[in-house]
Scaffold this motif. Structure first.
Motif, PDB file in Angstrom:
ATOM      1  N   ASN A 581       0.828  -1.216   0.000  1.00  0.00           N
ATOM      2  CA  ASN A 581       0.000   0.000   0.000  1.00  0.00           C
ATOM      3  C   ASN A 581       0.860   1.263   0.000  1.00  0.00           C
ATOM      4  N   ALA A 582       1.906   1.204  -0.802  1.00  0.00           N
ATOM      5  CA  ALA A 582       2.839   2.335  -0.824  1.00  0.00           C
ATOM      6  C   ALA A 582       2.146   3.624  -1.235  1.00  0.00           C
ATOM      7  N   GLU A 583       1.034   3.491  -1.955  1.00  0.00           N
ATOM      8  CA  GLU A 583       0.333   4.695  -2.423  1.00  0.00           C
ATOM      9  C   GLU A 583      -0.236   5.506  -1.270  1.00  0.00           C
ATOM     10  N   ARG A 584      -0.330   4.876  -0.091  1.00  0.00           N
ATOM     11  CA  ARG A 584      -0.937   5.591   1.024  1.00  0.00           C
ATOM     12  C   ARG A 584       0.047   6.438   1.801  1.00  0.00           C
ATOM     13  N   LEU A 585       1.325   6.248   1.526  1.00  0.00           N
ATOM     14  CA  LEU A 585       2.316   6.976   2.319  1.00  0.00           C
ATOM     15  C   LEU A 585       2.784   8.228   1.599  1.00  0.00           C
ATOM     16  N   GLN A 611      -2.408  -0.606  -4.439  1.00  0.00           N
ATOM     17  CA  GLN A 611      -3.750  -1.055  -4.793  1.00  0.00           C
ATOM     18  C   GLN A 611      -4.257  -0.134  -5.881  1.00  0.00           C
ATOM     19  N   ALA A 612      -4.629  -0.726  -7.024  1.00  0.00           N
ATOM     20  CA  ALA A 612      -5.205   0.099  -8.080  1.00  0.00           C
ATOM     21  C   ALA A 612      -6.630   0.466  -7.673  1.00  0.00           C
ATOM     22  N   PRO A 613      -7.208   1.535  -8.198  1.00  0.00           N
ATOM     23  CA  PRO A 613      -6.580   2.524  -9.081  1.00  0.00           C
ATOM     24  C   PRO A 613      -5.830   3.583  -8.270  1.00  0.00           C
ATOM     25  N   LEU A 614      -4.835   4.172  -8.907  1.00  0.00           N
ATOM     26  CA  LEU A 614      -4.048   5.208  -8.248  1.00  0.00           C
ATOM     27  C   LEU A 614      -4.637   6.580  -8.519  1.00  0.00           C
ATOM     28  N   THR A 615      -4.651   7.419  -7.515  1.00  0.00           N
ATOM     29  CA  THR A 615      -5.027   8.807  -7.777  1.00  0.00           C
ATOM     30  C   THR A 615      -3.845   9.477  -8.482  1.00  0.00           C
ATOM     31  N   GLU A 616      -4.115  10.619  -9.034  1.00  0.00           N
ATOM     32  CA  GLU A 616      -3.068  11.329  -9.768  1.00  0.00           C
ATOM     33  C   GLU A 616      -1.896  11.658  -8.843  1.00  0.00           C
ATOM     34  N   HIS A 617      -2.247  12.083  -7.627  1.00  0.00           N
ATOM     35  CA  HIS A 617      -1.228  12.444  -6.654  1.00  0.00           C
ATOM     36  C   HIS A 617      -0.374  11.250  -6.263  1.00  0.00           C
ATOM     37  N   ALA A 618      -1.050  10.128  -6.010  1.00  0.00           N
ATOM     38  CA  ALA A 618      -0.342   8.929  -5.594  1.00  0.00           C
ATOM     39  C   ALA A 618       0.588   8.475  -6.713  1.00  0.00           C
ATOM     40  N   ARG A 619       0.115   8.573  -7.935  1.00  0.00           N
ATOM     41  CA  ARG A 619       0.944   8.175  -9.069  1.00  0.00           C
ATOM     42  C   ARG A 619       2.199   9.045  -9.127  1.00  0.00           C
ATOM     43  N   ALA A 620       2.000  10.353  -8.928  1.00  0.00           N
ATOM     44  CA  ALA A 620       3.139  11.280  -8.978  1.00  0.00           C
ATOM     45  C   ALA A 620       4.129  10.977  -7.850  1.00  0.00           C
ATOM     46  N   ARG A 621       3.596  10.658  -6.671  1.00  0.00           N
ATOM     47  CA  ARG A 621       4.488  10.341  -5.549  1.00  0.00           C
ATOM     48  C   ARG A 621       5.311   9.105  -5.826  1.00  0.00           C
ATOM     49  N   LEU A 622       4.626   8.051  -6.305  1.00  0.00           N
ATOM     50  CA  LEU A 622       5.343   6.801  -6.534  1.00  0.00           C
ATOM     51  C   LEU A 622       6.379   6.977  -7.638  1.00  0.00           C
ATOM     52  N   SER A 623       6.034   7.780  -8.622  1.00  0.00           N
ATOM     53  CA  SER A 623       7.010   7.954  -9.688  1.00  0.00           C
ATOM     54  C   SER A 623       8.203   8.775  -9.189  1.00  0.00           C
ATOM     55  N   ASP A 638       8.340  16.768  -2.668  1.00  0.00           N
ATOM     56  CA  ASP A 638       7.321  16.691  -1.648  1.00  0.00           C
ATOM     57  C   ASP A 638       6.602  18.023  -1.506  1.00  0.00           C
ATOM     58  N   LEU A 639       7.397  19.084  -1.530  1.00  0.00           N
ATOM     59  CA  LEU A 639       6.819  20.423  -1.438  1.00  0.00           C
ATOM     60  C   LEU A 639       5.892  20.680  -2.609  1.00  0.00           C
ATOM     61  N   GLU A 640       6.296  20.203  -3.790  1.00  0.00           N
ATOM     62  CA  GLU A 640       5.481  20.469  -4.970  1.00  0.00           C
ATOM     63  C   GLU A 640       4.200  19.639  -4.957  1.00  0.00           C
ATOM     64  N   LEU A 641       4.302  18.423  -4.454  1.00  0.00           N
ATOM     65  CA  LEU A 641       3.172  17.502  -4.596  1.00  0.00           C
ATOM     66  C   LEU A 641       2.138  17.624  -3.487  1.00  0.00           C
ATOM     67  N   ARG A 642       2.624  17.859  -2.280  1.00  0.00           N
ATOM     68  CA  ARG A 642       1.683  18.027  -1.178  1.00  0.00           C
ATOM     69  C   ARG A 642       0.667  16.926  -1.031  1.00  0.00           C
ATOM     70  N   GLY A 643       1.081  15.747  -0.914  1.00  0.00           N
ATOM     71  CA  GLY A 643       0.138  14.659  -0.646  1.00  0.00           C
ATOM     72  C   GLY A 643      -0.102  14.555   0.841  1.00  0.00           C
ATOM     73  N   PRO A 644      -0.850  13.557   1.266  1.00  0.00           N
ATOM     74  CA  PRO A 644      -1.058  13.375   2.702  1.00  0.00           C
ATOM     75  C   PRO A 644       0.208  12.851   3.382  1.00  0.00           C
ATOM     76  N   GLY A 645       0.396  13.232   4.594  1.00  0.00           N
ATOM     77  CA  GLY A 645       1.495  12.686   5.388  1.00  0.00           C
ATOM     78  C   GLY A 645       2.866  13.084   4.909  1.00  0.00           C
ATOM     79  N   GLU A 646       2.971  14.148   4.168  1.00  0.00           N
ATOM     80  CA  GLU A 646       4.264  14.470   3.587  1.00  0.00           C
ATOM     81  C   GLU A 646       5.102  15.347   4.500  1.00  0.00           C
ATOM     82  N   LEU A 647       6.245  15.658   3.991  1.00  0.00           N
ATOM     83  CA  LEU A 647       7.273  16.350   4.767  1.00  0.00           C
ATOM     84  C   LEU A 647       6.771  17.514   5.609  1.00  0.00           C
TER      85      LEU A 647
END
Ligand code: ADP
Ligand code: MG
Length: 705
Positions: A581-585, A611-623, A638-647
């Motif tokens: 579940n790497a997409e969640r971090l 776990q598919a499907p990936l949100t756009e943000h999650a995809r960007a993070r994983l990439s 991280d600053l640019e993406l601003r997902g949950p739980g980030e820096l």
């Protein structure tokens, strides 16, 4: 302050008065306001709207587009009951430019009667596409008298963050009163502390104008700009808040410099012994920061230094050398870490490194047995020369160091200014303050460090130990789990060790542990010949310590773990990591976790399962995490993406107690903060205190930490 008294007018409360002085604030409303940390009229003014509605103009129905939120008015042409799977009441409203359907799922008979053909209505709501015409579902509406023109609002309607039981209408009424007080009292109420030259240079409005604007924007204000928080009025407030926090940290730093610290002049004997015993030599960066720290500790001013170094850059040995300098000089060392697992880890390392030098590290965590604990406490009281490693348990009231020279705090982002201050006070004795070294593996952009950590000096390890192989990362959907399991089997056959990390979006430790236990069982069934271990936050200390030791010695091939292993764990032979579940971090957390491998000279691999499907943000993070292994690059992404739980979002949020500013959104302001602070300290010293009082005052009590 005495309330102003005007001819015939009622007494006006002041800006600093309690909210209970306002009309309409009884105990119930006051309680709700307190829940949002609003206790004074000023707090109310600093409680800014989240978004706005435009009720200042009437939109022709023919000009509406799906998605618009709009104020419309017209005549009801037809109202009818629609039966079917969901009973609804439909009214067709027309204004000559077009018609729209108002749809109600919940309605009373009286309401139905009130919407009879020929009624004039004004409605506010969101427009969405319908079967034949556009629709508004459950709009707010009022009946109009066709003979009279009903005025529209003069300002954009603010929508405030609220809590249950606290109505928008109430907040609007209260802010209206607060703004009136501001107008009356601007001379001595919310005084302008930013000099004109500062405002002019950045084209920022004055404080009162800014507040009035954000609470009641004029009809032509750009709603999007306001909702993104980038309007000059909002930037002005954020700027002042950041400046005040920065100034307060500068003052803390200044105060610390007036204190005495023991001069820790070791003879270098122990440090040399350690260096000789290590299987490696220090990198140039490690040598440089060791020198910086050493110089600080020789001075009689307490050191307050932040040591930044990416995961795996080798901070531990730098810490050990600093500790030895203190011990050589005859002083004790305390090291505080965020988790018990990390405490165990450091205990192991320091036993190995310092044991041969005749130093026995102590381990103070909450679950150490009573008798053992009191033995340790006596040793600390008796000025026994040692390093005590522990979690928060290290600074419980009964723990007293007789001669504390150095405090080390690992993984700074878990501790805020308050803890920093509390530690400093606890470690002090006879007017002496210990030196402090704070470690972080989360790289902090320079301008942020200058604002949020302005009370600290900085040392950066900007070089990795040699011969590290960059970690190869792949991103795979959970549907390819079987393949991943085969890969583990192969790796284990080659003598490699593996981490399998279970993550859950819930912060609940119980659920995380259940998931990890379940996964360990399933993996054990799938890989019967592999030696499996399990580690999570709810295990007994000794059990966990045992598992970790077994893994370190190579007696366990696959360690299934929760994110407890995120910080500090060091097993250089582990070279494969699977993160479920790497997409969640967030990026920073993924980077920390992955930093558990690639610590030796082996080629390491990381499998990021999602776990598919990936949100756009999650995809960007994983990439992003797949493409780079450099902590500073990742921090920037991280600053640019601003997902949950980030820096910065979650982790650093608590660093400063900000109400309006946002360290990510407002990062463009940061470079200016320090310069403005310099100017104020130099040319407007009497503005500094009131600014700190206004924004930081009540949360940070200097005399009493
Ligand atoms: P971190 O900065 O993440 O705390 P550690 O201090 O745990 O990193 O170091 C990571 C690994 O690198 C450890 O196994 C450590 O022994 C090793 N190491 C540290 N410094 C060097 C060096 N100069 N050369 C080779 N290996 C080193
Ligand atoms: Mg470490």
């Amino acid at each position: 302050m005495t309330p102003l008294k005007r001819n015939g007018a009622e007494r006006q409360p002041t800006i600093s008065a309690s909210v209970t002085a306002l009309r309409g604030v009884g105990p119930r409303v006051a309680h709700r306001l307190h829940q949002r940390s609003i206790t004074s009229v000023q707090d109310l003014l600093f409680h800014l709207p989240l978004r706005y509605q435009d009720r200042t103009r009437i939109t022709p129905i023919g000009a509406l587009r799906p998605g618009d939120e709009a104020l419309i008015q017209g005549e009801v042409e037809l109202t009818q009951l629609r039966l079917g799977p969901r009973r609804s009441l439909l009214s067709r409203l027309s204004d000559g430019t077009g018609a729209i359907t108002l749809r109600f799922f919940h309605f009373s008979t009286a309401q139905q009667a009130g919407l009879a053909r020929g009624t004039y209505l004004r409605c506010y709501g969101q427009v969405r596409p319908g079967a034949h015409t556009l629709e508004m579902v459950h709009p707010e509406y009022q009946r109009l008298d066709p003979e009279r023109t009903e005025p529209v609002e003069d300002y954009l309607t603010p929508i405030y963050p609220t809590t249950e039981g606290l109505q928008q209408g109430t907040l609007r009424k209260l802010t209206r009163q607060a703004l009136a007080i501001l107008d009356e009292e601007s001379a001595d109420g919310l005084k302008e502390w930013l000099p004109d030259e500062v405002l002019a240079k950045r084209q920022l409005p004055k404080l009162n104008a800014a507040l009035r604007y954000v609470h009641r924007p004029p009809p032509d204000a750009l709603i999007r700009e306001l909702e993104e928080g980038v309007h000059p009025a909002q930037q002005r407030l954020a700027f002042e808040e950041l400046l005040a926090h920065h100034l307060s940290l500068r003052r803390l730093r200044y105060e610390l410099q007036t204190k005495q610290a023991p001069e820790l002049r070791g003879n270098g004997r122990l440090s040399r012994q350690l260096l000789d015993s290590l299987p490696f030599t220090l990198t140039r960066a490690q040598q440089r920061v060791t020198q910086e720290i050493s110089t600080d500790m020789r001075r009689s001013i307490p050191m307050l230094r932040l040591l930044q170094g990416d995961v795996g850059s080798g901070k531990t040995v730098v810490v050990a050398l600093a500790a030895l300098q203190a011990l050589e000089a005859g002083y004790q060392v305390a090291m505080m870490v965020p988790t018990e697992l990390l405490a165990e880890q450091h205990l192991g390392t320091f036993r190995q490194w310092l044991g041969p030098l005749g130093i026995e590290p102590l381990w103070l965590v909450s679950k150490v047995r009573r008798t053992e604990r009191s033995a340790m406490i006596s040793r600390l009281k008796a000025a026994d020369l040692t390093i005590a490693i522990g979690t928060h348990a290290l600074f419980q009231p009964d723990v007293r160091f007789a001669k504390l020279g150095l405090v080390i705090i690992d993984e700074q982002h878990r501790f805020g200014v308050h803890q920093r201050l509390a530690l400093r006070e606890k470690g002090s004795y006879d007017g002496y303050y210990p030196h402090q070294l704070i470690l972080t593996a989360t790289p902090i952009p320079r301008t942020l460090a200058m604002t949020a950590y302005a009370d600290l000096d900085n040392s950066i390890i900007d070089e990795m130990p040699p011969n590290r192989q960059p970690i190869k990362s792949v991103v795979l959907p959970d549907s390819r789990r079987e393949e991943v399991i085969q890969r583990i089997a192969n790796a284990c056959r080659q003598g490699r060790q593996v981490y399998w990390v279970c993550t859950l979006i819930e912060e609940s430790e119980v659920l995380q542990c259940q998931a990890a236990t379940e996964t360990a069982k399933r993996l054990a069934r799938a890989l019967p010949r592999v030696r499996m271990g399990l580690i999570h936050g709810r295990m007994q200390d000794d059990e966990r310590e045992h598992v970790m030791a077994e893994f370190k010695m190579g007696n366990i091939d696959v360690l299934v773990a929760t994110t407890v292993i995120e910080v500090g764990v060091d097993v250089p032979n582990a070279s494969l990591m699977v993160i479920e579940n790497a997409e969640r971090l967030g990026l920073a957390q993924l980077h920390q976790l992955r930093g558990r491998i690639g610590r030796g000279t082996l080629q390491s691999d990381c499998v990021l399962m999602y776990q598919a499907p990936l949100t756009e943000h999650a995809r960007a993070r994983l990439s992003a995490i797949r493409q780079t292994t450099n902590g500073f690059d990742i921090a920037r992404r991280d600053l640019e993406l601003r997902g949950p739980g980030e820096l910065l979002g979650t982790r650093q949020a608590g660093v400063l107690n900000l109400r309006i500013a946002d360290l990510v959104r407002d990062r463009k302001l940061l470079p200016d903060i320090q310069e403005t602070a310099d100017l104020l300290l130099q040319d407007y010293p009497d503005h500094v205190d009131p600014l700190i009082q206004r924004w930081v005052g009540r949360s940070l009590n200097y005399g009493n930490v």
